[in-house]
Scaffold this active site. Structure first.
Site, PDB file in Angstrom:
ATOM      1  N   SER A  51       0.852  -1.196   0.000  1.00 37.37           N
ATOM      2  CA  SER A  51       0.000   0.000   0.000  1.00 37.37           C
ATOM      3  C   SER A  51       0.886   1.244   0.000  1.00 37.37           C
ATOM      4  O   SER A  51       2.052   1.201   0.418  1.00 37.37           O
ATOM      5  CB  SER A  51      -0.905   0.010   1.235  1.00 37.37           C
ATOM      6  OG  SER A  51      -0.175   0.411   2.379  1.00 37.37           O
ATOM      7  N   LYS A  81       1.193  -0.275  15.669  1.00 35.11           N
ATOM      8  CA  LYS A  81      -0.129  -0.641  16.176  1.00 35.11           C
ATOM      9  C   LYS A  81      -0.721  -1.854  15.457  1.00 35.11           C
ATOM     10  O   LYS A  81      -1.674  -2.438  15.942  1.00 35.11           O
ATOM     11  CB  LYS A  81      -1.076   0.561  16.178  1.00 35.11           C
ATOM     12  CG  LYS A  81      -1.836   0.869  14.932  1.00 35.11           C
ATOM     13  CD  LYS A  81      -3.012   1.786  15.307  1.00 35.11           C
ATOM     14  CE  LYS A  81      -3.653   2.352  14.059  1.00 35.11           C
ATOM     15  NZ  LYS A  81      -4.899   3.048  14.377  1.00 35.11           N
ATOM     16  N   ASP A  82      -0.133  -2.246  14.336  1.00 37.83           N
ATOM     17  CA  ASP A  82      -0.597  -3.456  13.663  1.00 37.83           C
ATOM     18  C   ASP A  82       0.142  -4.704  14.135  1.00 37.83           C
ATOM     19  O   ASP A  82      -0.171  -5.810  13.685  1.00 37.83           O
ATOM     20  CB  ASP A  82      -0.435  -3.305  12.146  1.00 37.83           C
ATOM     21  CG  ASP A  82      -1.350  -2.220  11.599  1.00 37.83           C
ATOM     22  OD1 ASP A  82      -2.445  -2.045  12.162  1.00 37.83           O
ATOM     23  OD2 ASP A  82      -0.963  -1.554  10.625  1.00 37.83           O
ATOM     24  N   THR A 133     -15.987   4.987  10.325  1.00 37.30           N
ATOM     25  CA  THR A 133     -14.826   4.388  11.000  1.00 37.30           C
ATOM     26  C   THR A 133     -15.112   2.911  11.198  1.00 37.30           C
ATOM     27  O   THR A 133     -16.248   2.525  11.453  1.00 37.30           O
ATOM     28  CB  THR A 133     -14.515   5.034  12.362  1.00 37.30           C
ATOM     29  OG1 THR A 133     -13.408   4.340  12.946  1.00 37.30           O
ATOM     30  CG2 THR A 133     -15.688   4.981  13.316  1.00 37.30           C
ATOM     31  N   LEU A 154     -13.447  -0.106  16.407  1.00 36.89           N
ATOM     32  CA  LEU A 154     -14.365  -0.217  17.545  1.00 36.89           C
ATOM     33  C   LEU A 154     -13.986   0.790  18.618  1.00 36.89           C
ATOM     34  O   LEU A 154     -14.832   1.356  19.298  1.00 36.89           O
ATOM     35  CB  LEU A 154     -14.295  -1.630  18.131  1.00 36.89           C
ATOM     36  CG  LEU A 154     -14.625  -2.790  17.186  1.00 36.89           C
ATOM     37  CD1 LEU A 154     -14.458  -4.116  17.928  1.00 36.89           C
ATOM     38  CD2 LEU A 154     -16.040  -2.653  16.651  1.00 36.89           C
ATOM     39  N   ARG A 155     -12.681   0.999  18.748  1.00 30.88           N
ATOM     40  CA  ARG A 155     -12.171   1.941  19.753  1.00 30.88           C
ATOM     41  C   ARG A 155     -12.653   3.366  19.472  1.00 30.88           C
ATOM     42  O   ARG A 155     -13.150   4.054  20.367  1.00 30.88           O
ATOM     43  CB  ARG A 155     -10.630   1.882  19.710  1.00 30.88           C
ATOM     44  CG  ARG A 155      -9.907   2.907  20.537  1.00 30.88           C
ATOM     45  CD  ARG A 155      -8.400   2.839  20.262  1.00 30.88           C
ATOM     46  NE  ARG A 155      -8.082   3.145  18.872  1.00 30.88           N
ATOM     47  CZ  ARG A 155      -7.984   4.368  18.385  1.00 30.88           C
ATOM     48  NH1 ARG A 155      -8.172   5.412  19.149  1.00 30.88           N
ATOM     49  NH2 ARG A 155      -7.692   4.564  17.105  1.00 30.88           N
ATOM     50  N   ARG A 156     -12.517   3.796  18.217  1.00 26.81           N
ATOM     51  CA  ARG A 156     -12.953   5.163  17.895  1.00 26.81           C
ATOM     52  C   ARG A 156     -14.466   5.284  18.018  1.00 26.81           C
ATOM     53  O   ARG A 156     -14.980   6.242  18.601  1.00 26.81           O
ATOM     54  CB  ARG A 156     -12.521   5.512  16.457  1.00 26.81           C
ATOM     55  CG  ARG A 156     -11.016   5.700  16.326  1.00 26.81           C
ATOM     56  CD  ARG A 156     -10.557   5.805  14.884  1.00 26.81           C
ATOM     57  NE  ARG A 156      -9.108   5.927  14.813  1.00 26.81           N
ATOM     58  CZ  ARG A 156      -8.364   5.481  13.805  1.00 26.81           C
ATOM     59  NH1 ARG A 156      -8.924   4.871  12.776  1.00 26.81           N
ATOM     60  NH2 ARG A 156      -7.056   5.646  13.831  1.00 26.81           N
ATOM     61  N   ARG A 178     -14.052   0.711   5.059  1.00 24.79           N
ATOM     62  CA  ARG A 178     -12.795  -0.023   4.985  1.00 24.79           C
ATOM     63  C   ARG A 178     -12.030   0.369   3.744  1.00 24.79           C
ATOM     64  O   ARG A 178     -12.423   1.225   2.979  1.00 24.79           O
ATOM     65  CB  ARG A 178     -13.036  -1.543   5.041  1.00 24.79           C
ATOM     66  CG  ARG A 178     -13.116  -2.068   6.466  1.00 24.79           C
ATOM     67  CD  ARG A 178     -12.230  -3.300   6.689  1.00 24.79           C
ATOM     68  NE  ARG A 178     -10.836  -3.056   6.386  1.00 24.79           N
ATOM     69  CZ  ARG A 178      -9.969  -3.985   6.075  1.00 24.79           C
ATOM     70  NH1 ARG A 178     -10.358  -5.224   5.985  1.00 24.79           N
ATOM     71  NH2 ARG A 178      -8.722  -3.688   5.836  1.00 24.79           N
ATOM     72  N   GLY A 179     -10.902  -0.310   3.530  1.00 22.40           N
ATOM     73  CA  GLY A 179     -10.043   0.013   2.398  1.00 22.40           C
ATOM     74  C   GLY A 179      -8.862   0.828   2.876  1.00 22.40           C
ATOM     75  O   GLY A 179      -8.818   1.267   4.018  1.00 22.40           O
ATOM     76  N   THR A 215      -8.616   4.828  -0.765  1.00 21.98           N
ATOM     77  CA  THR A 215      -9.993   4.395  -0.992  1.00 21.98           C
ATOM     78  C   THR A 215     -10.963   5.121  -0.073  1.00 21.98           C
ATOM     79  O   THR A 215     -12.038   5.551  -0.486  1.00 21.98           O
ATOM     80  CB  THR A 215     -10.113   2.872  -0.714  1.00 21.98           C
ATOM     81  OG1 THR A 215      -8.981   2.227  -1.290  1.00 21.98           O
ATOM     82  CG2 THR A 215     -11.388   2.304  -1.270  1.00 21.98           C
ATOM     83  N   ARG A 216     -10.578   5.259   1.160  1.00 22.94           N
ATOM     84  CA  ARG A 216     -11.484   5.883   2.131  1.00 22.94           C
ATOM     85  C   ARG A 216     -11.719   7.354   1.801  1.00 22.94           C
ATOM     86  O   ARG A 216     -12.848   7.840   1.875  1.00 22.94           O
ATOM     87  CB  ARG A 216     -10.914   5.775   3.545  1.00 22.94           C
ATOM     88  CG  ARG A 216     -10.952   4.360   4.050  1.00 22.94           C
ATOM     89  CD  ARG A 216     -10.562   4.292   5.507  1.00 22.94           C
ATOM     90  NE  ARG A 216     -10.283   2.908   5.857  1.00 22.94           N
ATOM     91  CZ  ARG A 216     -10.291   2.422   7.073  1.00 22.94           C
ATOM     92  NH1 ARG A 216     -10.555   3.215   8.088  1.00 22.94           N
ATOM     93  NH2 ARG A 216     -10.035   1.162   7.295  1.00 22.94           N
ATOM     94  N   CYS A 224      -7.531  -5.789  18.250  1.00 20.61           N
ATOM     95  CA  CYS A 224      -8.360  -4.812  17.551  1.00 20.61           C
ATOM     96  C   CYS A 224      -9.825  -5.244  17.512  1.00 20.61           C
ATOM     97  O   CYS A 224     -10.668  -4.565  16.958  1.00 20.61           O
ATOM     98  CB  CYS A 224      -7.801  -4.488  16.174  1.00 20.61           C
ATOM     99  SG  CYS A 224      -7.866  -5.836  15.016  1.00 20.61           S
TER     100      CYS A 224
HETATM  101  C1  DPM Z   1      -5.477  -0.928  13.964  1.00 18.72           C
HETATM  102  C2  DPM Z   1      -6.660  -0.163  13.942  1.00 18.72           C
HETATM  103  C3  DPM Z   1      -6.685   0.506  12.693  1.00 18.72           C
HETATM  104  C4  DPM Z   1      -5.495   0.128  11.993  1.00 18.72           C
HETATM  105  C5  DPM Z   1      -7.697  -0.130  15.043  1.00 18.72           C
HETATM  106  C6  DPM Z   1      -7.731   1.198  15.826  1.00 18.72           C
HETATM  107  C7  DPM Z   1      -7.769   1.389  12.183  1.00 18.72           C
HETATM  108  C8  DPM Z   1      -8.838   0.543  11.532  1.00 18.72           C
HETATM  109  C9  DPM Z   1      -9.897   1.308  10.834  1.00 18.72           C
HETATM  110  C10 DPM Z   1      -5.001  -1.795  15.043  1.00 18.72           C
HETATM  111  N1  DPM Z   1      -4.815  -0.769  12.780  1.00 18.72           N
HETATM  112  O1  DPM Z   1      -6.991   2.164  15.580  1.00 18.72           O
HETATM  113  O2  DPM Z   1      -8.571   1.306  16.751  1.00 18.72           O
HETATM  114  O3  DPM Z   1      -9.973   2.563  10.910  1.00 18.72           O
HETATM  115  O4  DPM Z   1     -10.673   0.646  10.140  1.00 18.72           O
HETATM  116  C11 DPM Z   1      -3.761   1.443  10.677  1.00 18.72           C
HETATM  117  C12 DPM Z   1      -3.588   2.816  10.322  1.00 18.72           C
HETATM  118  C13 DPM Z   1      -2.233   3.137  10.589  1.00 18.72           C
HETATM  119  C14 DPM Z   1      -1.642   1.967  11.065  1.00 18.72           C
HETATM  120  C15 DPM Z   1      -4.622   3.707   9.749  1.00 18.72           C
HETATM  121  C16 DPM Z   1      -5.448   4.469  10.775  1.00 18.72           C
HETATM  122  C17 DPM Z   1      -1.495   4.435  10.349  1.00 18.72           C
HETATM  123  C18 DPM Z   1      -1.103   5.167  11.608  1.00 18.72           C
HETATM  124  C19 DPM Z   1      -0.010   4.547  12.465  1.00 18.72           C
HETATM  125  C20 DPM Z   1      -5.028   0.576  10.614  1.00 18.72           C
HETATM  126  N2  DPM Z   1      -2.577   0.960  11.072  1.00 18.72           N
HETATM  127  O5  DPM Z   1      -5.520   4.129  11.956  1.00 18.72           O
HETATM  128  O6  DPM Z   1      -6.086   5.473  10.350  1.00 18.72           O
HETATM  129  O7  DPM Z   1       1.104   4.252  11.991  1.00 18.72           O
HETATM  130  O8  DPM Z   1      -0.267   4.398  13.672  1.00 18.72           O
END
Ligand code: DPM
Length: 360
Positions: free
Chosen positions: A28, A98-99, A145, A148-150, A167-168, A172-173, A261
């Site tokens: 990506s 965070k992933d 969004t 679930l956290r947000r 999603r996406g 895309t979003r 998550c």
């Molecule tokens: C995780 C979450 C999301 C990502 C869950 C959360 C967002 C999922 C969504 C664990 N990983 O935050 O509560 O919005 O559907 C992700 C993003 C980044 C890393 C994109 C984002 C970029 C920012 C970073 C997806 N993983 O959160 O907008 O490096 O922290």
């Protein structure tokens, strides 16, 4: 502060001289940008090394229509990359911290965590709502969004708004937001938007009082083979002391809660005068129930003899020999204690119900 925590020893990666270091990444655009940034930093520290970037597609990239929290596999974005590491096809992999699950599969470790950018969430508004905030949007406006956290936290604060999955990848979003009328705004990590060069689309930054962030959000991590000492030393120059301690506390908190998550778990950390502060919270899916606690811990410790018996020690998957081990232990203890406090107040019950509802 960070300098005092991170005694910068210049590891030249001498044993790697003239070798090509292969770096794995998701394909990506955001993943590529993040990997390019990390490789550039490594190149600056190690001018004699040659880096090659290898793009790969992961399960998480293929399943674009299902909410992340429902797919239910923790290592969604990381497994294929770890397979390549294991087979020696690549030497290191760059991820958003965070992933990365709080327990990595055996044989892998996080060898570096770069200085954290903004950990906060940001709101991007539909062009027709530019200039508004979540407070001033019309009633029943739909916010996109899949986190679930947000959603849990924002439902609580903004009961007049509606929340729907989106999603996406980031491109895309934003397209879905701009070109359709389905959403009035979407919520994304500020760090991702900035890295993509879309900072000008941020209409509102959510402070931790409005929305606590995800564990590790905004920090980039370098995953390596745990036994590969040369690569470990080569990447360790990127460790940022403050970020490492904050993220150890956050990850220990999440791990002890058995979060992920698929449940609404959120944090905020600060480090000031060697005091590490952690706020941790859990929410029911609709935000009606919540538990939130803050604790602090002293993290002032001397750097031990680095070639001591601490060689193979990891804290929540992180190997950081150049950061005082005592401080890392204290950070981990802080995460555990905040989790224990929440558990004693009924966090398990809230998370179990959230997990069941989300699985249904
Ligand atoms: C995780 C979450 C999301 C990502 C869950 C959360 C967002 C999922 C969504 C664990 N990983 O935050 O509560 O919005 O559907 C992700 C993003 C980044 C890393 C994109 C984002 C970029 C920012 C970073 C997806 N993983 O959160 O907008 O490096 O922290």
């Amino acid at each position: 502060m960070a300098d005092m925590l991170l005694k910068g020893q210049d590891k030249n990666g001498n044993g790697l001289k003239n070798q090509t270091i292969r770096v794995g990444t998701r394909k990506s655009q955001l993943a590529r940008i993040q990997t390019d940034n990390v490789v550039q930093m490594l190149q600056n520290h190690h001018p004699h090394l040659h880096f090659e970037i290898i793009g790969m597609t992961t399960t998480g990239d293929k399943i674009l229509d299902t909410a992340l929290s429902k797919i239910g596999e923790k290592s969604l974005f990381t497994k294929e990359l770890e397979n390549a590491l294991e087979r020696n096809e690549v030497d290191l992999v760059v991820h958003s911290l965070k992933d990365l699950p709080t327990s990595l599969p055996p044989g892998f470790t996080i060898g570096a965590i770069c200085k954290r950018e903004s950990p906060h969430d940001a709101v991007v508004f539909h062009p027709k709502h530019v200039g508004k905030t979540l407070t001033s949007l019309p009633e029943k406006s739909v916010i996109g969004t899949s986190s679930l956290r947000r959603a849990a936290q924002l439902k609580r604060t903004f009961p007049q708004l509606e929340f729907k999955d989106i999603r996406g990848n980031l491109n895309t979003r934003l397209k879905k937001l701009d070109e359709k009328d389905d959403f009035s705004a979407i919520v994304l990590a500020a760090a991702g938007l900035r890295r993509m060069g879309w900072e000008n689309r941020i209409g509102q930054i959510l402070s931790p009082t409005e929305c606590l962030y995800a564990v590790g959000q905004g920090a980039l991590a370098v995953e390596v083979r745990a036994r590969d000492q040369e690569i470990l030393e080569m990447v360790s120059v990127l460790h940022d002391g403050e970020t490492v301690l904050r993220c150890i506390a956050e990850r220990a908190f999440m791990k002890h809660l058995e979060g992920g998550c698929s449940v609404p778990v959120a944090v905020s950390t600060t480090l000031k005068d060697f005091q590490l502060y952690l706020t941790g919270a859990v929410y029911s899916l609709d935000g009606s129930e919540s538990l939130r606690e803050t604790m602090q811990m002293n993290v002032k410790f001397p750097l031990e003899n680095e070639d001591g018996p601490n060689d193979d020690i990891q804290h929540v998957g992180i190997t950081a020999k150049n950061i005082p081990h005592g401080a890392q232990k204290a950070a981990e203890k802080l995460g555990l204690e905040v989790a224990e406090l929440l558990l004693s107040k009924g966090a398990k019950q809230i998370l179990n119900v959230a997990r069941q509802l989300n699985d249904a």
